[in-house]
Design a protein around this motif. Structure first.
Motif, PDB file in Angstrom:
ATOM      1  N   UNK A   1       0.772  -1.056   0.074  1.00  0.00           N
ATOM      2  CA  UNK A   1       0.013  -0.002  -0.197  1.00  0.00           C
ATOM      3  C   UNK A   1       0.894   1.385   0.040  1.00  0.00           C
ATOM      4  N   UNK A   2       0.201   2.523   0.080  1.00  0.00           N
ATOM      5  CA  UNK A   2       0.887   3.536  -0.064  1.00  0.00           C
ATOM      6  C   UNK A   2       0.411   4.446   1.099  1.00  0.00           C
ATOM      7  N   UNK A   3       1.294   5.320   1.743  1.00  0.00           N
ATOM      8  CA  UNK A   3       1.256   6.207   2.708  1.00  0.00           C
ATOM      9  C   UNK A   3       1.352   7.543   2.189  1.00  0.00           C
ATOM     10  N   UNK A   4       0.522   8.599   2.024  1.00  0.00           N
ATOM     11  CA  UNK A   4       0.778   9.654   1.216  1.00  0.00           C
ATOM     12  C   UNK A   4       0.668  10.779   2.420  1.00  0.00           C
ATOM     13  N   UNK A   5       1.442  11.775   2.341  1.00  0.00           N
ATOM     14  CA  UNK A   5       1.163  13.012   3.111  1.00  0.00           C
ATOM     15  C   UNK A   5       1.272  14.231   2.384  1.00  0.00           C
ATOM     16  N   UNK A   6       0.567  15.265   2.816  1.00  0.00           N
ATOM     17  CA  UNK A   6       0.434  16.445   1.928  1.00  0.00           C
ATOM     18  C   UNK A   6       1.343  17.367   2.456  1.00  0.00           C
ATOM     19  N   UNK A   7       2.529  17.403   1.631  1.00  0.00           N
ATOM     20  CA  UNK A   7       3.737  18.232   1.748  1.00  0.00           C
ATOM     21  C   UNK A   7       3.413  19.602   1.174  1.00  0.00           C
ATOM     22  N   UNK A   8       4.708  20.156   0.736  1.00  0.00           N
ATOM     23  CA  UNK A   8       4.631  21.410  -0.166  1.00  0.00           C
ATOM     24  C   UNK A   8       5.817  21.567  -0.799  1.00  0.00           C
TER      25      UNK A   8
END
Length: 227
Positions: A126-133
């Motif tokens: 699976x994939x863990x995504x974080x809203x970065x910038x």
């Protein structure tokens, strides 16, 4: 459907989070979306494939309770979108210590703590995504400004990378995503792109990264960003 993908979108009450929920539903995913308080936008979606939960990522007890409520579920994607930009335009020395500390906790510590709690709910590969910038990039910081926000996102990038390394034998991917400069409450009316453009691009990037391991720091077009 056995092949239907399942996403957990954390911080989906409005803006980019809400747009991501809509996009994944349109693409045939099942979505569990979290809100910190009641969201008219989420309620209006009223889709059979949508589950709405309430949790604050800064509240460990609330995150643990959410984990218990979602027992038995397996997510192909866990995407922590939630974040704040309190007094982002003030230089670091002008931001009260407690405010700066809260920005750091909400934007850097809490997302990784959430991912740690929900790692056992992640599907194989699976994939863990974080809203970065892009503002979290040290190498690309040539304009200054947004100091405490930049620092919090740089910290998120570092912590997320360490999180993946620490669990590397588990075999999942970590994605740090820059959504672009988007016309949201945070981005403002003069931003470059609208929410639909950003979330469509991010969903495409996520689809391309599913099943891949390691950590990537990309923008919504799939471009790799400098750390």
């Amino acid at each position: 459907m056995a092949s239907q993908k399942n996403a957990l979108i954390v911080g989906a009450s409005r803006g980019l989070g809400l747009g991501l929920v809509e996009t994944f539903l349109q693409r045939g995913w099942r979505v569990t979306a979290t809100q910190r308080s009641a969201s008219p936008g989420l309620a209006a979606l009223a889709d059979d494939a949508l589950t709405i939960e309430t949790a604050d990522i800064d509240d460990d007890a609330a995150v643990a309770a959410l984990h218990d409520r979602l027992a038995g579920q397996s997510f192909d994607l866990v995407f922590v979108v939630a974040g704040v930009a309190t007094q982002a335009h003030d230089p670091a020395h002008a931001v009260p210590r407690d405010v700066a500390a809260q920005v750091y906790l909400t934007n850097a510590i809490s997302p990784v703590r959430f991912a740690e709690v929900f790692l056992d709910r992640l599907a194989p590969k699976g994939l863990v995504a974080f809203m970065s910038s892009i503002l979290g990039s040290v190498g690309l910081n040539e304009s200054g400004g947004w100091e405490t926000y930049r620092a919090s996102k740089a910290a998120l990038n570092t912590l997320a990378r360490s999180f993946e390394i620490r669990h590397r034998e588990t075999g999942f991917g970590v994605l740090l995503l820059h959504p672009g400069w988007v016309r949201t409450e945070m981005g403002g009316a003069d931003a470059d792109i609208d929410v639909a453009t950003s979330v469509t691009g991010m969903a495409d990037v996520i689809a391309a990264r599913l099943g891949r391991t390691g950590t990537a720091y990309l923008d919504y077009t799939g471009k790799t960003l400098d750390w």
